[in-house]
Motif scaffolding. Structure first.
Motif, mmCIF file in Angstrom:
data_model
loop_
_atom_site.group_PDB
_atom_site.id
_atom_site.type_symbol
_atom_site.label_atom_id
_atom_site.label_comp_id
_atom_site.label_asym_id
_atom_site.label_seq_id
_atom_site.Cartn_x
_atom_site.Cartn_y
_atom_site.Cartn_z
ATOM 1 N N GLY A 133 30.796 39.075 -44.100
ATOM 2 C CA GLY A 133 32.283 39.164 -44.297
ATOM 3 C C GLY A 133 32.983 39.300 -43.171
ATOM 4 O O GLY A 133 32.387 39.431 -41.863
ATOM 5 N N ILE A 134 34.369 39.155 -43.357
ATOM 6 C CA ILE A 134 35.273 39.150 -42.064
ATOM 7 C C ILE A 134 36.381 40.010 -42.121
ATOM 8 O O ILE A 134 36.614 40.280 -43.408
ATOM 9 C CB ILE A 134 36.039 37.864 -42.018
ATOM 10 N N VAL A 135 36.688 40.670 -40.987
ATOM 11 C CA VAL A 135 37.933 41.392 -40.925
ATOM 12 C C VAL A 135 38.883 40.974 -40.024
ATOM 13 O O VAL A 135 38.506 40.682 -38.986
ATOM 14 C CB VAL A 135 37.685 42.856 -40.451
ATOM 15 N N LEU B 223 29.564 42.579 -40.732
ATOM 16 C CA LEU B 223 30.935 42.299 -40.549
ATOM 17 C C LEU B 223 31.402 41.435 -39.191
ATOM 18 O O LEU B 223 30.968 41.908 -38.323
ATOM 19 C CB LEU B 223 31.586 43.539 -40.745
ATOM 20 N N LEU B 224 32.123 40.345 -39.581
ATOM 21 C CA LEU B 224 32.656 39.650 -38.466
ATOM 22 C C LEU B 224 34.180 40.055 -38.078
ATOM 23 O O LEU B 224 34.750 39.951 -38.951
ATOM 24 C CB LEU B 224 32.310 38.209 -38.542
ATOM 25 N N HIS B 225 34.388 40.409 -36.875
ATOM 26 C CA HIS B 225 35.750 40.604 -36.586
ATOM 27 C C HIS B 225 36.551 39.380 -35.758
ATOM 28 O O HIS B 225 36.007 39.363 -34.608
ATOM 29 C CB HIS B 225 36.031 41.766 -35.700
ATOM 30 N N CYS C 101 23.451 43.642 -33.691
ATOM 31 C CA CYS C 101 24.570 42.627 -33.381
ATOM 32 C C CYS C 101 24.434 41.313 -33.024
ATOM 33 O O CYS C 101 23.143 41.211 -32.414
ATOM 34 C CB CYS C 101 25.210 43.450 -32.123
ATOM 35 N N ALA C 102 25.073 40.307 -33.142
ATOM 36 C CA ALA C 102 24.905 39.106 -32.929
ATOM 37 C C ALA C 102 26.360 38.360 -32.435
ATOM 38 O O ALA C 102 27.287 38.933 -33.066
ATOM 39 C CB ALA C 102 24.497 38.246 -34.022
ATOM 40 N N ARG C 103 26.220 37.740 -31.376
ATOM 41 C CA ARG C 103 27.526 37.100 -30.922
ATOM 42 C C ARG C 103 27.593 35.468 -31.337
ATOM 43 O O ARG C 103 26.474 34.776 -31.028
ATOM 44 C CB ARG C 103 27.286 37.268 -29.290
ATOM 45 N N LEU C 104 28.718 34.944 -31.689
ATOM 46 C CA LEU C 104 29.233 33.907 -31.605
ATOM 47 C C LEU C 104 29.962 33.242 -30.766
ATOM 48 O O LEU C 104 31.089 33.938 -30.297
ATOM 49 C CB LEU C 104 30.073 33.593 -33.055
ATOM 50 N N PHE D 119 35.833 33.314 -23.420
ATOM 51 C CA PHE D 119 34.899 32.525 -23.165
ATOM 52 C C PHE D 119 33.627 33.559 -23.537
ATOM 53 O O PHE D 119 32.379 33.315 -23.261
ATOM 54 C CB PHE D 119 34.627 32.135 -21.761
ATOM 55 N N ILE D 120 33.737 34.467 -24.162
ATOM 56 C CA ILE D 120 32.557 35.556 -24.321
ATOM 57 C C ILE D 120 32.488 35.658 -25.895
ATOM 58 O O ILE D 120 31.433 36.479 -26.127
ATOM 59 C CB ILE D 120 32.851 37.078 -23.671
ATOM 60 N N GLY D 121 33.171 34.985 -26.668
ATOM 61 C CA GLY D 121 32.864 35.145 -28.006
ATOM 62 C C GLY D 121 33.321 36.223 -28.856
ATOM 63 O O GLY D 121 33.824 37.224 -28.369
ATOM 64 N N LYS D 122 32.974 36.250 -30.058
ATOM 65 C CA LYS D 122 33.224 37.375 -30.977
ATOM 66 C C LYS D 122 31.763 37.728 -31.671
ATOM 67 O O LYS D 122 30.852 37.071 -31.715
ATOM 68 C CB LYS D 122 34.019 36.991 -32.092
ATOM 69 N N ILE D 123 31.643 39.153 -32.201
ATOM 70 C CA ILE D 123 30.513 39.633 -32.651
ATOM 71 C C ILE D 123 30.548 39.987 -34.227
ATOM 72 O O ILE D 123 31.512 40.310 -34.721
ATOM 73 C CB ILE D 123 29.989 40.879 -31.911
ATOM 74 N N LEU D 124 29.232 39.716 -34.850
ATOM 75 C CA LEU D 124 29.156 40.219 -36.131
ATOM 76 C C LEU D 124 28.144 41.602 -35.676
ATOM 77 O O LEU D 124 27.190 41.601 -35.010
ATOM 78 C CB LEU D 124 28.168 39.318 -36.622
#
Length: 323
Positions: A6-8, A96-98, A125-128, A182-187
């Protein structure tokens, strides 16, 4: 096998942009989307409230007082507070992805849920990694249904030379030619006690949860520069409060000639006004044929068909934008 994700998002945007963002990610397979409206947005609130996979919260004064405090002055603090609160109460999700309203999850092959299910169970944790959208502003020969992006550039001994070749005038002030992050977002895997979100990271007991894996089969398309006119309208806010504010560090140390984006844009405006900023835009943000060709040769060009209007009409068929 697929994990539920999911997303917040804390959002301050016109109703159509809010619904575009939500509809796109519902179409990508998001099981839940939690929207915290950062301003009065009754049309978006009414549309979202009727969808079974979407929760919408108006973050007015009563909302912040109910949480035991005053409304944080900085929007970054409001974003992280909302994401942290949402995470603590989320149910029936594995991850959950922010992210923000101008970011779009773009898997290249398999759905995101399948990629997450394939990760080790002890990975928290995983990074996009981001792919920053280029502007098509009247560039001839481009497919109008596609969003052209520069992909994240991994660091290597050749990176600096490549940045300079792609962006001869301004590449030395940027990381990978990116105007934004340039560092992305995390799940983050759900169910962790005492977790606190940041914009790009998450912490437990003061310790960062390391993103052990960059999901290479997924890009986070970031539409940070919405054309020349749109960028100009956003410039003053971003210089004062947003992603170009003075306290942010340059991509390279000042001792090595680095300048922060605040310094770069302030200098350009002072020295050459709109014409100087336009020169930056044309080199770094515009989908010039020569830049697209060079990015493709380096494996750094992405093309995404977001198709936001069709997805909005699919998931919110009763909604019509008032002119």
């Amino acid at each position: 096998m697929s994990d539920r994700w999911g997303i917040v998002a804390t959002i301050k945007a016109p109703p159509r942009e809010v619904l575009d963002f939500v509809a796109y990610h519902l179409d990508q397979g998001a099981a839940q989307i939690h929207v915290f409206l950062d301003n009065q947005n009754p049309r978006a609130e009414a549309a979202l409230a009727g969808h079974p996979q979407v929760s919408v919260t108006r973050t007015d004064g009563a909302y912040w007082r109910a949480g035991g405090g005053k409304k944080p002055a900085k929007h970054q603090l409001r974003q992280t507070a909302n994401a942290t609160r949402c995470y603590a109460g989320v149910r029936d999700l594995d991850w959950l992805l922010h992210i923000d309203v101008d970011e779009f999850v773009c898997p290249s092959s398999r759905p995101l849920g399948e990629l997450l299910a394939a990760l080790p169970e002890d990975q928290l944790c995983a990074r996009l990694m981001p792919a920053e959208a280029l502007c098509s502003d009247e560039v001839a020969g481009l497919d109008p249904t596609l969003t052209y992006c520069k992909a994240w550039m991994p660091r290597s001994p050749q990176t600096t030379a490549l940045e300079q070749a792609l962006y001869p005038q301004f590449g030395s002030y940027l990381r990978g030619g990116f105007v934004s992050h340039f560092i992305g977002k995390i799940l983050v895997r759900t169910g962790l006690p005492d977790l606190e979100f940041r914009i790009h990271r998450a912490f437990r007991d003061g310790q960062e949860i390391a993103a052990q894996d960059k999901l290479g089969a997924v890009d986070l398309c970031h539409v940070h520069v919405p054309g020349w006119q749109g960028w100009q309208k956003l410039m003053a806010y971003r210089l004062e409060k947003g992603s170009y504010r003075a306290e942010l560090q340059p991509a390279r140390p000042a001792a090595s000639g680095g300048m922060s984006l605040h310094e770069v844009f302030s200098h350009l405006h002072a020295e050459g006004g709109a014409a100087a900023l336009r020169a930056f835009f044309d080199e770094v943000c515009l989908a010039r044929p020569e830049l697209l060709a060079r990015l493709e040769a380096e494996g750094l060009l992405r093309r995404f068909r977001l198709d936001l209007g069709a997805k909005r009409r699919k998931h919110f068929p009763g909604w019509r934008r008032q002119c």
